[in-house]
Design an enzyme around this catalytic site. Structure first.
Site, PDB file in Angstrom:
ATOM      1  N   LYS A 191       0.846  -1.201   0.000  1.00 19.30           N
ATOM      2  CA  LYS A 191       0.000   0.000   0.000  1.00 19.30           C
ATOM      3  C   LYS A 191       0.875   1.241   0.000  1.00 19.30           C
ATOM      4  CE  LYS A 191       0.831   1.130   4.517  1.00 19.30           C
ATOM      5  NZ  LYS A 191       1.580   2.323   4.955  1.00 19.30           N
ATOM      6  N   PRO A 196       9.422  -5.401  -0.073  1.00 18.50           N
ATOM      7  CA  PRO A 196      10.475  -5.272   0.948  1.00 18.50           C
ATOM      8  C   PRO A 196       9.894  -4.911   2.310  1.00 18.50           C
ATOM      9  CG  PRO A 196      10.506  -3.391  -0.540  1.00 18.50           C
ATOM     10  CD  PRO A 196       9.540  -4.371  -1.126  1.00 18.50           C
ATOM     11  N   TRP A 197      10.547  -5.398   3.357  1.00 18.59           N
ATOM     12  CA  TRP A 197      10.101  -5.088   4.712  1.00 18.59           C
ATOM     13  C   TRP A 197      10.823  -3.834   5.204  1.00 18.59           C
ATOM     14  CZ3 TRP A 197      13.504  -5.381   8.969  1.00 18.59           C
ATOM     15  CH2 TRP A 197      14.747  -5.961   8.705  1.00 18.59           C
ATOM     16  N   GLY A 198      10.288  -3.240   6.271  1.00 22.25           N
ATOM     17  CA  GLY A 198      10.868  -2.004   6.798  1.00 22.25           C
ATOM     18  C   GLY A 198      10.756  -0.855   5.832  1.00 22.25           C
ATOM     19  N   GLY A 247       7.462   0.774   5.025  1.00 24.65           N
ATOM     20  CA  GLY A 247       6.235   1.562   5.116  1.00 24.65           C
ATOM     21  C   GLY A 247       5.228   1.176   4.052  1.00 24.65           C
ATOM     22  N   SER A 305      -0.175  -6.920   5.034  1.00 23.29           N
ATOM     23  CA  SER A 305      -0.936  -7.462   3.916  1.00 23.29           C
ATOM     24  C   SER A 305      -0.871  -8.981   3.884  1.00 23.29           C
ATOM     25  CB  SER A 305      -0.405  -6.882   2.603  1.00 23.29           C
ATOM     26  OG  SER A 305      -1.186  -7.305   1.503  1.00 23.29           O
ATOM     27  N   ASP A 353      -2.465  -1.645  10.493  1.00 21.36           N
ATOM     28  CA  ASP A 353      -2.646  -1.707   9.043  1.00 21.36           C
ATOM     29  C   ASP A 353      -3.415  -2.937   8.583  1.00 21.36           C
ATOM     30  OD1 ASP A 353      -1.207   0.614   8.867  1.00 21.36           O
ATOM     31  OD2 ASP A 353       0.603  -0.299   8.036  1.00 21.36           O
TER      32      ASP A 353
END
Length: 290
Positions: free
Chosen positions: A14, A96-98, A100, A106, A138
């Protein structure tokens, strides 16, 4: 009859088209206003039914904690539904993580929705969303999976109809190597917490330019790479904004010549900084429904 497996389930990332911090509750949680929109940068999940009640994720690596959000989601649904069934979970991780981008949230929402079908529970969306609140701010948004005006601490979700022009305009997304811990952002002395509350009509009058992301300043103080990403995207596309608590940055790609070109980190001049770690870039589209 319920299926034995569900494959190729898409878990989209998102963007926060803006993100304002309007206050802080007595319990320390921050009050937010934002517009969340899913994009076509997705993880892909595969769920396989187990009859022994065990829940296992098979793609965990050293960078993912054993007690990750997807396993928590599955066990929470199992506990609250009382089912004796389990599942094998496989995730093709692309978001990718970290960043935002909400990839982990999700994935967790997709696990809840998928297991709701796989286990034959037939829970309505609102009941899944109420459970999702326990997993993070989220996750309820991804249960609904459509553009939304989000308020409170993330639990007040109102679907919003966006102009067609937003879906017609590509967005370039650039993720620096740094992964920013959310507590560092919300605990920063650089965070402004008194943004004036917005209304939907003002946002819809200029959705590409409206507002700001109040988390940008703390993220820039945390990492020079966020500063570089914002500057490079501004120079290339004429606009840039961080999404969520970072570190990913996005830009509207309004120029036709830019839309016709593939987008990679090298396009905004980061190829000479690869020693800091991998930069990830992708040209994306907003989607109406996940």
């Amino acid at each position: 009859m319920t299926p034995a497996s569900l494959t190729d389930l898409k878990a989209p990332a998102k963007l926060n088209l803006f993100l304002h911090v309007t206050g802080r509750r007595a319990d320390g949680y921050h009050l937010l206003q934002s517009v969340f929109v899913p994009i076509d940068w997705c993880d892909t999940l595969h769920l396989h039914l187990r009859t022994d009640g065990q829940i296992t994720r098979h793609d965990l690596t050293a960078t993912l904690p054993p007690e990750d959000l997807c396993l928590k989601a599955a066990r929470l649904l199992q506990q609250h539904s009382g089912t004796s069934l389990g599942a094998d979970v496989h995730i093709d991780k692309q978001v990718p993580w970290g960043a935002g981008l909400g990839g982990g949230s999700s994935d967790a929402a997709t696990v809840l929705k998928g297991l709701n079908t796989l286990w034959g529970l037939h829970w309505p969306t609102e009941r899944l969303a109420e459970l999702a609140v326990q997993l993070g701010a989220d996750v309820p948004f991804f249960i609904h999976g459509r553009p939304a005006w989000v308020e409170g601490v993330g639990e007040q979700i109102t679907p919003i109809e966006l102009p067609q022009a937003l879906f017609d305009t590509p967005v370039a997304v650039l993720k620096p190597p740094v992964a920013i811990p959310t507590p560092a952002i919300f605990g920063s002395e650089n965070l402004r917490r008194d943004e004036k509350p917005a209304i939907v009509a003002d946002f819809l009058a200029a959705p590409k330019q409206f507002g700001c992301n109040n988390l940008e300043e703390p993220a820039k103080a945390y990492s020079q790479e966020v500063v570089q990403a914002l500057e490079w995207m501004q120079a290339r596309f004429g606009n840039s904004r961080m999404t969520g608590s970072g570190s990913a940055v996005f830009a509207w790609v309004d120029t036709l010549s830019h839309q016709r070109q593939p987008f990679t980190p090298a396009d905004v001049g980061v190829s000479d900084l690869t020693q800091t770690g991998p930069w990830v870039g992708r040209m994306c589209r907003l989607i109406r429904q996940a």
